[in-house]
Design a protein around this motif. Structure first.
Motif, PDB file in Angstrom:
ATOM      1  N   VAL A  98       0.836  -1.200   0.000  1.00 42.08           N
ATOM      2  CA  VAL A  98       0.000   0.000   0.000  1.00 42.08           C
ATOM      3  C   VAL A  98       0.872   1.251   0.000  1.00 42.08           C
ATOM      4  O   VAL A  98       0.618   2.208  -0.744  1.00 42.08           O
ATOM      5  CB  VAL A  98      -0.959  -0.013   1.214  1.00 42.08           C
ATOM      6  CG1 VAL A  98      -1.567   1.353   1.447  1.00 42.08           C
ATOM      7  CG2 VAL A  98      -2.045  -1.043   0.991  1.00 42.08           C
ATOM      8  N   PHE A 132      -4.546   4.352   0.197  1.00 43.17           N
ATOM      9  CA  PHE A 132      -5.070   4.459  -1.170  1.00 43.17           C
ATOM     10  C   PHE A 132      -6.557   4.169  -1.119  1.00 43.17           C
ATOM     11  O   PHE A 132      -6.965   3.025  -0.871  1.00 43.17           O
ATOM     12  CB  PHE A 132      -4.339   3.423  -2.022  1.00 43.17           C
ATOM     13  CG  PHE A 132      -4.585   3.475  -3.497  1.00 43.17           C
ATOM     14  CD1 PHE A 132      -3.812   4.285  -4.320  1.00 43.17           C
ATOM     15  CD2 PHE A 132      -5.552   2.666  -4.086  1.00 43.17           C
ATOM     16  CE1 PHE A 132      -3.992   4.300  -5.695  1.00 43.17           C
ATOM     17  CE2 PHE A 132      -5.747   2.676  -5.465  1.00 43.17           C
ATOM     18  CZ  PHE A 132      -4.964   3.495  -6.268  1.00 43.17           C
ATOM     19  N   GLY A 133      -7.370   5.198  -1.311  1.00 43.74           N
ATOM     20  CA  GLY A 133      -8.810   5.046  -1.140  1.00 43.74           C
ATOM     21  C   GLY A 133      -9.545   4.999  -2.463  1.00 43.74           C
ATOM     22  O   GLY A 133      -9.852   6.050  -3.055  1.00 43.74           O
ATOM     23  N   LEU A 134      -9.810   3.787  -2.926  1.00 35.32           N
ATOM     24  CA  LEU A 134     -10.575   3.612  -4.161  1.00 35.32           C
ATOM     25  C   LEU A 134     -11.933   2.977  -3.854  1.00 35.32           C
ATOM     26  O   LEU A 134     -12.977   3.478  -4.245  1.00 35.32           O
ATOM     27  CB  LEU A 134      -9.786   2.738  -5.146  1.00 35.32           C
ATOM     28  CG  LEU A 134     -10.440   2.482  -6.501  1.00 35.32           C
ATOM     29  CD1 LEU A 134     -10.609   3.780  -7.286  1.00 35.32           C
ATOM     30  CD2 LEU A 134      -9.627   1.480  -7.322  1.00 35.32           C
ATOM     31  N   THR A 167      -6.603  -0.093   3.609  1.00 40.77           N
ATOM     32  CA  THR A 167      -5.451  -0.543   4.404  1.00 40.77           C
ATOM     33  C   THR A 167      -4.657   0.674   4.883  1.00 40.77           C
ATOM     34  O   THR A 167      -4.360   1.580   4.102  1.00 40.77           O
ATOM     35  CB  THR A 167      -4.558  -1.465   3.544  1.00 40.77           C
ATOM     36  OG1 THR A 167      -5.373  -2.547   3.087  1.00 40.77           O
ATOM     37  CG2 THR A 167      -3.369  -1.999   4.340  1.00 40.77           C
ATOM     38  N   LEU A 208      -6.462 -11.283   7.462  1.00 37.63           N
ATOM     39  CA  LEU A 208      -5.547 -10.138   7.440  1.00 37.63           C
ATOM     40  C   LEU A 208      -5.635  -9.335   8.751  1.00 37.63           C
ATOM     41  O   LEU A 208      -5.798  -8.122   8.751  1.00 37.63           O
ATOM     42  CB  LEU A 208      -5.830  -9.227   6.233  1.00 37.63           C
ATOM     43  CG  LEU A 208      -4.577  -8.612   5.598  1.00 37.63           C
ATOM     44  CD1 LEU A 208      -3.800  -9.656   4.818  1.00 37.63           C
ATOM     45  CD2 LEU A 208      -4.919  -7.469   4.646  1.00 37.63           C
ATOM     46  N   THR A 213      -7.250  -1.948   8.839  1.00 38.90           N
ATOM     47  CA  THR A 213      -8.165  -1.686   7.723  1.00 38.90           C
ATOM     48  C   THR A 213      -9.219  -0.696   8.202  1.00 38.90           C
ATOM     49  O   THR A 213      -9.755  -0.852   9.308  1.00 38.90           O
ATOM     50  CB  THR A 213      -8.860  -2.997   7.267  1.00 38.90           C
ATOM     51  OG1 THR A 213      -7.897  -4.047   7.222  1.00 38.90           O
ATOM     52  CG2 THR A 213      -9.509  -2.838   5.919  1.00 38.90           C
ATOM     53  N   THR A 361      -8.468 -12.743   1.999  1.00 34.93           N
ATOM     54  CA  THR A 361      -8.424 -11.312   1.645  1.00 34.93           C
ATOM     55  C   THR A 361      -7.653 -11.108   0.351  1.00 34.93           C
ATOM     56  O   THR A 361      -8.092 -10.375  -0.542  1.00 34.93           O
ATOM     57  CB  THR A 361      -7.748 -10.500   2.776  1.00 34.93           C
ATOM     58  OG1 THR A 361      -8.653 -10.397   3.868  1.00 34.93           O
ATOM     59  CG2 THR A 361      -7.377  -9.104   2.305  1.00 34.93           C
ATOM     60  N   THR A 368     -10.846  -9.680  -7.804  1.00 35.39           N
ATOM     61  CA  THR A 368     -11.186 -11.053  -7.418  1.00 35.39           C
ATOM     62  C   THR A 368     -10.825 -12.011  -8.564  1.00 35.39           C
ATOM     63  O   THR A 368     -10.506 -11.586  -9.682  1.00 35.39           O
ATOM     64  CB  THR A 368     -12.700 -11.183  -7.156  1.00 35.39           C
ATOM     65  OG1 THR A 368     -13.380 -10.879  -8.376  1.00 35.39           O
ATOM     66  CG2 THR A 368     -13.169 -10.234  -6.059  1.00 35.39           C
TER      67      THR A 368
HETATM   68  P1  FAD Z   1     -17.772  -7.048  -5.024  1.00 40.88           P
HETATM   69  O1  FAD Z   1     -17.221  -6.231  -6.140  1.00 40.88           O
HETATM   70  O2  FAD Z   1     -19.101  -6.695  -4.497  1.00 40.88           O
HETATM   71  O3  FAD Z   1     -17.797  -8.565  -5.502  1.00 40.88           O
HETATM   72  C1  FAD Z   1     -18.578  -9.578  -4.839  1.00 40.88           C
HETATM   73  C2  FAD Z   1     -18.504 -10.853  -5.684  1.00 40.88           C
HETATM   74  O4  FAD Z   1     -19.083 -10.603  -6.967  1.00 40.88           O
HETATM   75  C3  FAD Z   1     -17.071 -11.309  -5.944  1.00 40.88           C
HETATM   76  O5  FAD Z   1     -16.993 -12.705  -5.897  1.00 40.88           O
HETATM   77  C4  FAD Z   1     -16.801 -10.813  -7.348  1.00 40.88           C
HETATM   78  O6  FAD Z   1     -15.827 -11.572  -8.038  1.00 40.88           O
HETATM   79  C5  FAD Z   1     -18.170 -10.982  -7.979  1.00 40.88           C
HETATM   80  N1  FAD Z   1     -18.310 -10.133  -9.170  1.00 40.88           N
HETATM   81  C6  FAD Z   1     -18.267  -8.780  -9.243  1.00 40.88           C
HETATM   82  N2  FAD Z   1     -18.394  -8.382 -10.524  1.00 40.88           N
HETATM   83  C7  FAD Z   1     -18.524  -9.511 -11.271  1.00 40.88           C
HETATM   84  C8  FAD Z   1     -18.694  -9.769 -12.669  1.00 40.88           C
HETATM   85  N3  FAD Z   1     -18.701  -8.780 -13.585  1.00 40.88           N
HETATM   86  N4  FAD Z   1     -18.807 -11.055 -13.070  1.00 40.88           N
HETATM   87  C9  FAD Z   1     -18.746 -12.069 -12.171  1.00 40.88           C
HETATM   88  N5  FAD Z   1     -18.599 -11.899 -10.852  1.00 40.88           N
HETATM   89  C10 FAD Z   1     -18.487 -10.627 -10.403  1.00 40.88           C
HETATM   90  N6  FAD Z   1      -9.552  -1.145  -1.432  1.00 40.88           N
HETATM   91  C11 FAD Z   1      -8.877   0.031  -1.596  1.00 40.88           C
HETATM   92  O7  FAD Z   1      -9.295   0.889  -2.380  1.00 40.88           O
HETATM   93  N7  FAD Z   1      -7.747   0.293  -0.874  1.00 40.88           N
HETATM   94  C12 FAD Z   1      -7.238  -0.589   0.035  1.00 40.88           C
HETATM   95  O8  FAD Z   1      -6.208  -0.310   0.674  1.00 40.88           O
HETATM   96  C13 FAD Z   1      -7.931  -1.842   0.237  1.00 40.88           C
HETATM   97  N8  FAD Z   1      -7.512  -2.720   1.199  1.00 40.88           N
HETATM   98  C14 FAD Z   1      -8.295  -3.832   1.489  1.00 40.88           C
HETATM   99  C15 FAD Z   1      -7.989  -4.626   2.605  1.00 40.88           C
HETATM  100  C16 FAD Z   1      -8.811  -5.703   2.950  1.00 40.88           C
HETATM  101  C17 FAD Z   1      -8.523  -6.496   4.182  1.00 40.88           C
HETATM  102  C18 FAD Z   1      -9.910  -6.036   2.114  1.00 40.88           C
HETATM  103  C19 FAD Z   1     -10.796  -7.226   2.445  1.00 40.88           C
HETATM  104  C20 FAD Z   1     -10.222  -5.260   1.021  1.00 40.88           C
HETATM  105  C21 FAD Z   1      -9.440  -4.132   0.704  1.00 40.88           C
HETATM  106  N9  FAD Z   1      -9.798  -3.268  -0.353  1.00 40.88           N
HETATM  107  C22 FAD Z   1      -9.106  -2.080  -0.541  1.00 40.88           C
HETATM  108  C23 FAD Z   1     -11.035  -3.494  -1.088  1.00 40.88           C
HETATM  109  C24 FAD Z   1     -10.928  -4.512  -2.203  1.00 40.88           C
HETATM  110  O9  FAD Z   1     -10.146  -4.015  -3.251  1.00 40.88           O
HETATM  111  C25 FAD Z   1     -12.362  -4.889  -2.642  1.00 40.88           C
HETATM  112  O10 FAD Z   1     -12.910  -5.666  -1.585  1.00 40.88           O
HETATM  113  C26 FAD Z   1     -12.385  -5.651  -3.952  1.00 40.88           C
HETATM  114  O11 FAD Z   1     -12.144  -4.784  -5.033  1.00 40.88           O
HETATM  115  C27 FAD Z   1     -13.728  -6.371  -4.203  1.00 40.88           C
HETATM  116  O12 FAD Z   1     -14.790  -5.509  -4.035  1.00 40.88           O
HETATM  117  P2  FAD Z   1     -16.039  -5.921  -3.093  1.00 40.88           P
HETATM  118  O13 FAD Z   1     -15.491  -6.420  -1.817  1.00 40.88           O
HETATM  119  O14 FAD Z   1     -16.947  -4.749  -3.060  1.00 40.88           O
HETATM  120  O15 FAD Z   1     -16.714  -7.124  -3.817  1.00 40.88           O
END
Ligand code: FAD
Length: 387
Positions: A98, A132-134, A167, A208, A213, A361, A368
Motif C-alpha cells: 500500500v 489508497f482510497g478507491l 489498508t 488479514l 483496515t 483477503t 477477485t
Molecule cells: P464485489 O465487487 O461486491 O464482488 C462480490 C462478488 O461478486 C465477488 O466474488 C466478485 O468476483 C463478484 N463479481 C463482481 N463483478 C462480477 C462480474 N462482472 N462477473 C462475475 N462476478 C463478479 N480497497 C482500496 O481501495 N484500498 C485498500 O487499501 C484496500 N484494502 C483492502 C484490505 C482488505 C482487508 C480487504 C478485504 C479489502 C481491501 N480493499 C481495498 C477493497 C478490495 O479491493 C475490494 O474488496 C475488492 O475490489 C472487491 O470488491 P467488493 O469487496 O466490493 O466485492
C-alpha cells in the motif's frame, strides 16, 4: 532435494537480486516472525509507526521507484521482497504494497514536482505513511461506479464521500482519494489532518488481522487546488497503480504458500499416528507432492512475469494471469497444509491457518478471481464480458 526451491528458480537470480532476497528474508525472520502471531491475535499492528521506520531502513518502500531516496531496483527485486515478507504474513506485505505500490506510485506517476518533493522522501523512510482510497461501500470490483465526489469551489476542491476497506487508513498521514468530478475521475492528496476527514478502524476481521483496515469519511473536506494529482485522469490512473500492487501479490503469495509447504513437510515427518510419521502415508505424500508443484509453479510464474516487466513487456493481463494462478495455488496449498496439521493446524502456534485465512483477503482485493478471469477472457477473445 530442496523443497524450499525444488526447481532452483532462484538460480536464475542475479547476485544483487539474491542479496535483496536474503536481506528481506533475514529481516522477516528476526523482526517480524517472532511477533506476527501475537499481532494477528490482537487484530492489529501495535506500533505501525515503528514498523514503518524499520521497514524504511530496510529500504522496501517504493524500492522499484527512482529518485527521492527510492532504491530504484528492478521489478524482480521488488517481487522477491514481497515474497519474503508474505512468507511471514500477507498483512505485512500489504503494509509495504500500500505504501510503495499504491500511495507512492500514485504520487510518483501522477504527482506534481511539489507533491513528489513534499511526500516521497518522507514516505521512503517510513516517516510518513500513505493509504489508497478507491473502494467504497457500494463500489468494489466496479470502481467506475464510485460516488465520492469532488466539486470545485473557487480555487478549492471540496470532497464528500466514504471509502471502505482502506489498508492503513487510520494510521496514514496522507490518503490518495479517488473521486468523481465534472471532468471524470481524478485523484487527490488528502492530508489526514484535514478538517472533515475521519477514519474508523474496521473491527472483527477474521482475515488479514495483522493489518489495519479502515473506513474513510470525507465530509466537506476542503483542499487547495494543489491537492489534485495533475497527471491522473480517469480510472486508468488508479488501475495502473493497482497493477503494480498486484505484481507484488503474484510474488507474495508464493512466499505464503512456501511457508505452508515447509511447515507441512516438517510436521508430517514428526507427527506419528498408527506408529508411523504421517508423512510416510501415501495419501500425505500425494498432498505434499501437489503442494510442491503448486509452490514451484507459482515461483516460476512470478519470475517470468517479473522478467517480462523488467524488459518492458508485461501487459496488465500478464499480471492478471499471475494473480489468478498464484492466489488460487496458494489457497490450495494453505488449505491442504491446514489439514495436514490436524487440530494443531487451527492454532496460531503454527502458521498455516493464519496464512489460509489471510489468503481469503488476498483473493478478494486487487481484483477477485472472477475479475481476473474476465480480464484474461477479454485478452484472448477480444470480447468484453464485464457487463
Ligand atoms: P464485489 O465487487 O461486491 O464482488 C462480490 C462478488 O461478486 C465477488 O466474488 C466478485 O468476483 C463478484 N463479481 C463482481 N463483478 C462480477 C462480474 N462482472 N462477473 C462475475 N462476478 C463478479 N480497497 C482500496 O481501495 N484500498 C485498500 O487499501 C484496500 N484494502 C483492502 C484490505 C482488505 C482487508 C480487504 C478485504 C479489502 C481491501 N480493499 C481495498 C477493497 C478490495 O479491493 C475490494 O474488496 C475488492 O475490489 C472487491 O470488491 P467488493 O469487496 O466490493 O466485492
Amino acid at each position: 532435494m530442496n523443497p524450499h526451491d525444488f526447481l532452483d528458480v532462484d538460480g536464475e537470480l542475479s547476485d544483487e537480486e539474491r542479496a535483496i532476497r536474503d536481506a528481506v528474508r533475514d529481516y522477516g525472520s528476526a523482526e517480524l516472525l517472532p511477533h506476527v502471531a501475537d499481532w494477528f491475535d490482537a487484530g492489529t499492528i501495535p506500533d505501525p509507526r515503528g514498523l514503518a521506520r524499520s521497514m524504511g531502513k530496510l529500504g522496501v518502500f517504493g524500492m522499484h521507484l527512482s529518485g527521492y531516496g527510492c532504491a530504484g531496483t528492478n521489478a524482480v527485486s521488488y517481487g522477491l521482497a514481497c515474497r519474503e515478507l508474505e512468507a511471514v504474513d500477507s498483512g505485512l506485505r500489504s503494509f509495504v504494497s500500500v505504501q510503495g505500490s499504491l500511495a507512492m506510485t500514485a504520487i510518483h506517476k501522477y504527482g506534481s514536482g511539489e507533491q513528489k518533493q513534499e511526500w516521497l522522501p518522507r514516505m521512503v523512510t517510513g516517516e510518513a505513511l500513505g493509504c489508497f482510497g478507491l473502494t467504497e461501500p457500494d463500489s468494489g470490483s466496479d470502481p467506475g461506479s464510485m460516488r465520492t465526489r469532488a466539486r470545485r469551489d473557487g480555487d478549492d476542491w471540496v470532497l464528500d464521500g466514504t471509502k471502505m476497506w482502506i489498508t492503513n487508513g487510520s494510521v496514514a498521514d496522507v490518503a490518495i482519494v479517488w473521486a468523481r468530478t465534472d471532468e471524470g475521475i481524478r485523484g487527490f492528496l488528502v492530508p489526514t489532518s484535514a478538517p472533515g476527514f475521519s477514519a474508523n478502524v474496521i473491527h472483527k476481521k477474521i482475515s488479514l488481522r495483522a493489518s489495519i483496515t479502515s473506513e474513510l469519511v470525507l465530509d466537506g473536506v476542503r483542499l487547495p487546488k494543489e491537492a489534485l494529482l495533475p497527471g491522473a485522469e480517469g480510472l486508468k490512473a488508479p488501475l495502473s497503480c493497482l497493477s503494480e500492487a498486484r505484481f507484488g501479490i503474484v510474488w507474495g503469495v508464493a512466499g505464503a504458500a512456501r511457508t505452508c509447504l515447509l511447515a507441512s513437510i516438517d510436521y508430517s515427518k514428526s507427527r506419528v499416528q498408527f506408529d508411523r510419521p504421517i508423512g510416510g502415508f501415501q495419501l500425505t505424500q500425494r498432498k505434499l507432492a501437489d503442494m510442491l508443484v503448486d509452490v514451484n509453479h507459482a515461483m516460476m510464474t512470478a519470475l517470468r512475469i517479473g522478467r517480462l516487466k523488467d524488459a518492458g513487456l508485461a501487459h496488465h493481463a500478464h499480471v492478471s494471469f499471475g494473480k489468478l494462478a498464484n492466489v488460487r495455488a496458494a489457497q490450495r496449498v494453505a488449505a491442504t497444509a491446514r489439514g495436514i496439521h490436524g487440530a494443531n493446524g487451527i492454532t496460531l502456534e503454527y502458521p498455516v491457518m493464519r496464512h489460509m485465512v489471510n489468503l481469503e483477503t488476498v483473493a478478494t482485493y486487487e481484483g477477485t478471481e472472477e475479475v481476473h478471469a474476465l480480464t484474461l477472457g477479454r485478452a484472448v477473445t477480444g470480447l468484453d464480458a464485464f457487463r
